[in-house]
Design a protein around this motif. Structure first.
Motif, PDB file in Angstrom:
ATOM      1  N   ARG A 162      75.141  18.129 -17.262  1.00 50.31           N
ATOM      2  CA  ARG A 162      75.252  17.098 -16.195  1.00 50.31           C
ATOM      3  C   ARG A 162      76.919  17.075 -15.460  1.00 50.31           C
ATOM      4  NH1 ARG A 162      70.646  15.530 -16.348  1.00 50.31           N
ATOM      5  NH2 ARG A 162      69.873  14.236 -18.198  1.00 50.31           N
ATOM      6  N   THR A 163      77.816  17.339 -16.187  1.00 50.25           N
ATOM      7  CA  THR A 163      79.136  17.471 -15.220  1.00 50.25           C
ATOM      8  C   THR A 163      79.307  19.108 -15.350  1.00 50.25           C
ATOM      9  OG1 THR A 163      80.080  17.358 -17.356  1.00 50.25           O
ATOM     10  CG2 THR A 163      79.910  15.415 -15.828  1.00 50.25           C
ATOM     11  N   PRO A 164      79.906  19.751 -14.229  1.00 53.26           N
ATOM     12  CA  PRO A 164      80.201  20.922 -14.200  1.00 53.26           C
ATOM     13  C   PRO A 164      81.792  21.216 -14.632  1.00 53.26           C
ATOM     14  CG  PRO A 164      80.148  20.148 -11.827  1.00 53.26           C
ATOM     15  CD  PRO A 164      79.841  18.934 -12.995  1.00 53.26           C
ATOM     16  N   MET A 165      81.879  22.243 -15.213  1.00 54.49           N
ATOM     17  CA  MET A 165      83.340  22.474 -15.748  1.00 54.49           C
ATOM     18  C   MET A 165      83.915  23.712 -14.904  1.00 54.49           C
ATOM     19  SD  MET A 165      83.822  23.784 -19.417  1.00 54.49           S
ATOM     20  CE  MET A 165      85.120  24.741 -20.117  1.00 54.49           C
ATOM     21  N   GLU A 176      83.381  27.624 -11.163  1.00 52.24           N
ATOM     22  CA  GLU A 176      82.508  26.325 -11.542  1.00 52.24           C
ATOM     23  C   GLU A 176      81.430  26.686 -12.593  1.00 52.24           C
ATOM     24  OE1 GLU A 176      80.062  23.191  -9.263  1.00 52.24           O
ATOM     25  OE2 GLU A 176      81.750  24.085  -8.271  1.00 52.24           O
ATOM     26  N   MET A 177      81.382  26.234 -13.810  1.00 56.73           N
ATOM     27  CA  MET A 177      80.589  26.510 -14.890  1.00 56.73           C
ATOM     28  C   MET A 177      80.089  25.163 -15.485  1.00 56.73           C
ATOM     29  SD  MET A 177      82.736  29.454 -16.765  1.00 56.73           S
ATOM     30  CE  MET A 177      81.263  30.113 -17.791  1.00 56.73           C
ATOM     31  N   PRO A 178      78.807  25.303 -15.788  1.00 55.19           N
ATOM     32  CA  PRO A 178      78.195  23.996 -16.424  1.00 55.19           C
ATOM     33  C   PRO A 178      78.783  23.525 -17.573  1.00 55.19           C
ATOM     34  CG  PRO A 178      76.645  25.826 -16.536  1.00 55.19           C
ATOM     35  CD  PRO A 178      77.544  26.261 -15.774  1.00 55.19           C
ATOM     36  N   GLY A 179      79.029  22.572 -17.718  1.00 52.23           N
ATOM     37  CA  GLY A 179      79.827  22.094 -18.985  1.00 52.23           C
ATOM     38  C   GLY A 179      78.748  21.346 -19.984  1.00 52.23           C
ATOM     39  N   PRO A 180      79.300  21.127 -21.273  1.00 54.60           N
ATOM     40  CA  PRO A 180      78.236  20.588 -22.286  1.00 54.60           C
ATOM     41  C   PRO A 180      77.976  19.198 -22.052  1.00 54.60           C
ATOM     42  CG  PRO A 180      80.695  20.404 -23.107  1.00 54.60           C
ATOM     43  CD  PRO A 180      80.601  21.078 -21.625  1.00 54.60           C
TER      44      PRO A 180
END
Length: 182
Positions: A162-165, A176-180
């Motif tokens: 849901r939130t990018p990291m 920008e990477m997808p986060g948990p």
């Protein structure tokens, strides 16, 4: 037409061939021709005699060497050499050439027909390979679609993020990477 006899003086002149119109008479022309024949005798070999020989018997012979008797070579026209070429080898050669040409054309036509069959087989194989390639491309496009990827991810136990990291690298670039998911 009146026929009169001429006086004796005129008859002798008429017999001599006096010209009526001032031209030469037949008798004088015949005398000139006879004189030419005596001066220049003509026979078939005269034109072929060497130039130093004379045909006039009254003329003195030219002397190149003392007491040398000159003999002229007798020239004559020889009949042509008979040509007798054997006909059998010529006919055989022509037959061999014709048969070679016919056999060559038959071999060429056979090769063309054989290559036509090979070409037809290759075209049918090409159309089969084109259909297979189209089927594989459509399967790949279907498997790369987002709906298919999401369903496969769920089957493997993956969850959507849901939130990018943000990841900051030492040189200052941000990734920008997808986060948990929470």
């Amino acid at each position: 037409m009146n026929v009169t006899t001429l006086p004796a003086s005129r008859q002798s002149r008429a017999q001599q061939g006096a010209p009526r119109s001032g031209g030469r008479t037949t008798a004088r022309a015949a005398e000139e021709i006879e004189q030419q024949r005596r001066d220049y005798p003509i026979n078939g070999a005269t034109a072929l005699q060497p130039e130093h020989e004379t045909t006039n018997p009254d003329a003195e012979p030219q002397r190149h060497a003392p007491e040398t008797k000159q003999t002229s070579a007798r020239l004559r026209v020889a009949p042509p050499v008979p040509v007798s070429a054997p006909r059998a080898p010529f006919v055989a050669l022509v037959l061999v050439l014709v048969l070679t040409g016919v056999v060559g054309i038959l071999v060429l036509n056979t090769r063309i027909a054989e290559n036509a069959f090979k070409l037809d087989a290759l075209k049918s194989k090409q159309s089969t390979l084109d259909r297979d390639e189209e089927r594989v491309r459509s399967d790949l496009a279907n498997k790369e679609s987002p709906v298919t990827l999401a369903s496969r991810a769920k089957q493997l136990g993956l969850v959507p993020s849901r939130t990018p990291m943000l990841l900051v690298l030492p040189d200052g670039t941000r990734l920008e990477m997808p986060g948990p998911s929470k």
